[in-house]
Design an enzyme around this catalytic site. Sequence first.
Site, PDB file in Angstrom:
ATOM      1  N   THR A 125      41.280  44.327  35.977  1.00  5.81           N
ATOM      2  CA  THR A 125      42.673  43.894  35.910  1.00  5.81           C
ATOM      3  C   THR A 125      43.067  43.528  34.484  1.00  5.81           C
ATOM      4  OG1 THR A 125      44.190  42.114  36.604  1.00  5.81           O
ATOM      5  CG2 THR A 125      41.859  41.586  36.547  1.00  5.81           C
ATOM      6  N   ASP A 126      44.358  43.656  34.182  1.00  7.06           N
ATOM      7  CA  ASP A 126      44.839  43.228  32.873  1.00  7.06           C
ATOM      8  C   ASP A 126      44.794  41.714  32.712  1.00  7.06           C
ATOM      9  OD1 ASP A 126      46.911  42.586  34.601  1.00  7.06           O
ATOM     10  OD2 ASP A 126      48.478  43.623  33.485  1.00  7.06           O
ATOM     11  N   GLU A 127      44.599  40.994  33.812  1.00  7.78           N
ATOM     12  CA  GLU A 127      44.567  39.533  33.740  1.00  7.78           C
ATOM     13  C   GLU A 127      43.373  39.008  32.948  1.00  7.78           C
ATOM     14  OE1 GLU A 127      45.704  37.266  37.253  1.00  7.78           O
ATOM     15  OE2 GLU A 127      46.377  39.128  38.193  1.00  7.78           O
ATOM     16  N   TYR A 153      40.119  33.495  39.147  1.00  6.65           N
ATOM     17  CA  TYR A 153      40.129  34.917  39.511  1.00  6.65           C
ATOM     18  C   TYR A 153      39.899  35.795  38.287  1.00  6.65           C
ATOM     19  CZ  TYR A 153      42.108  39.553  40.109  1.00  6.65           C
ATOM     20  OH  TYR A 153      42.296  40.912  40.076  1.00  6.65           O
ATOM     21  N   LYS A 157      36.669  38.315  37.246  1.00  8.53           N
ATOM     22  CA  LYS A 157      36.778  39.739  36.951  1.00  8.53           C
ATOM     23  C   LYS A 157      36.289  40.053  35.539  1.00  8.53           C
ATOM     24  CE  LYS A 157      38.307  42.576  39.153  1.00  8.53           C
ATOM     25  NZ  LYS A 157      37.637  43.514  40.125  1.00  8.53           N
TER      26      LYS A 157
END
Length: 339
Positions: A125-127, A153, A157
């Site tokens: 994810t870009d997060e 979260y 990741k």
Amino acid sequence: MKIIVTGGAGFIGSNFVYYMLDKHPDYRIVCIDCLTYAGNMSTLAKAMENPRFVFYKTNICDRAGIFAIFEKEHPDVVVNFAAESHVDRSIETPEVFLQTNILGTQVLMDACRKYGIARFHQVSTDEVYGDLPLDRPDLFFTERTPICTSSPYSASKASADLLVHAYYRTYGLPVSISRCSNNYGPYQFPEKLIPLMIANALGEKPLPVYGKGENVRDWLYVEDHCNAIDLILHGGCEGEVYNIGGHNEMRNIDIVKLICAKLDKSEELITYVTDRKGHDLRYAIDPTKIHRELGWLPETRFADGIEKTIRWYLDHTDWWKTIVSGEYRDYYERMYANR
């Protein structure tokens, strides 16, 4: 080719299953999902009718179970979608995210090492990059942007991504990683922004918006995401990270108002609620690398994608109403326990 797809009963995973079955008629898809709250077996009902598809109800943290599946199926490729993914839930119970997103990824790669695969692909994810300031629209996430996580979260990741790269460096495991922006489209669990707003608006329920709704996200139609992963599997370089972005930046509040307009619902349904802890301000991906190396660009404009998405939820009310009611949790046992 035989591909293991983990998390295939979830939103993006299920769309990928259908995309690959349709795009590659000679491929076999082995789906693994433990059917947590976000895994809906009814989503895969049509796939279950396909002789090139097989399903295993197994947690990726179950080492014995995963190794048994690899022993039986001998996959060529593994695509790991399986993850706990809702930021709010990670704030409440971070340990679940660490277990699934990090240790589960390790189990899968250990199985890949033992049985041999052509590629292990980690869907990220870009997060993991944190966020960007609202007043700098010129800034974007690239593959060289430092990891700077904001939530349990995103930290889980990012940790998995680092572990994947470590297995590449240490063991020579053939891996690739993709980091995508916010996805939307069919089969998305209605705790996420777009399906939640659609479902609540149709039910004349409040539309909860964090803070002032000024947070910006880059939206990617899920089929475009599936196409990008397909290209990475077939042409992407081992050990590389590819950013997948939609070039569709929108403020949360503007999306909610757009959904109200499309459904002819009053904006008076919008309710502003206390902001999320550590809420990222803006996500924006620069997909130059995947375009330059693999020729990928998003094909779906947000205006078209949101129309298709709203139409899908209008045409599949039974699917999301079953989820909202909680009845979907009994679906697997009722329909597939003896198959």
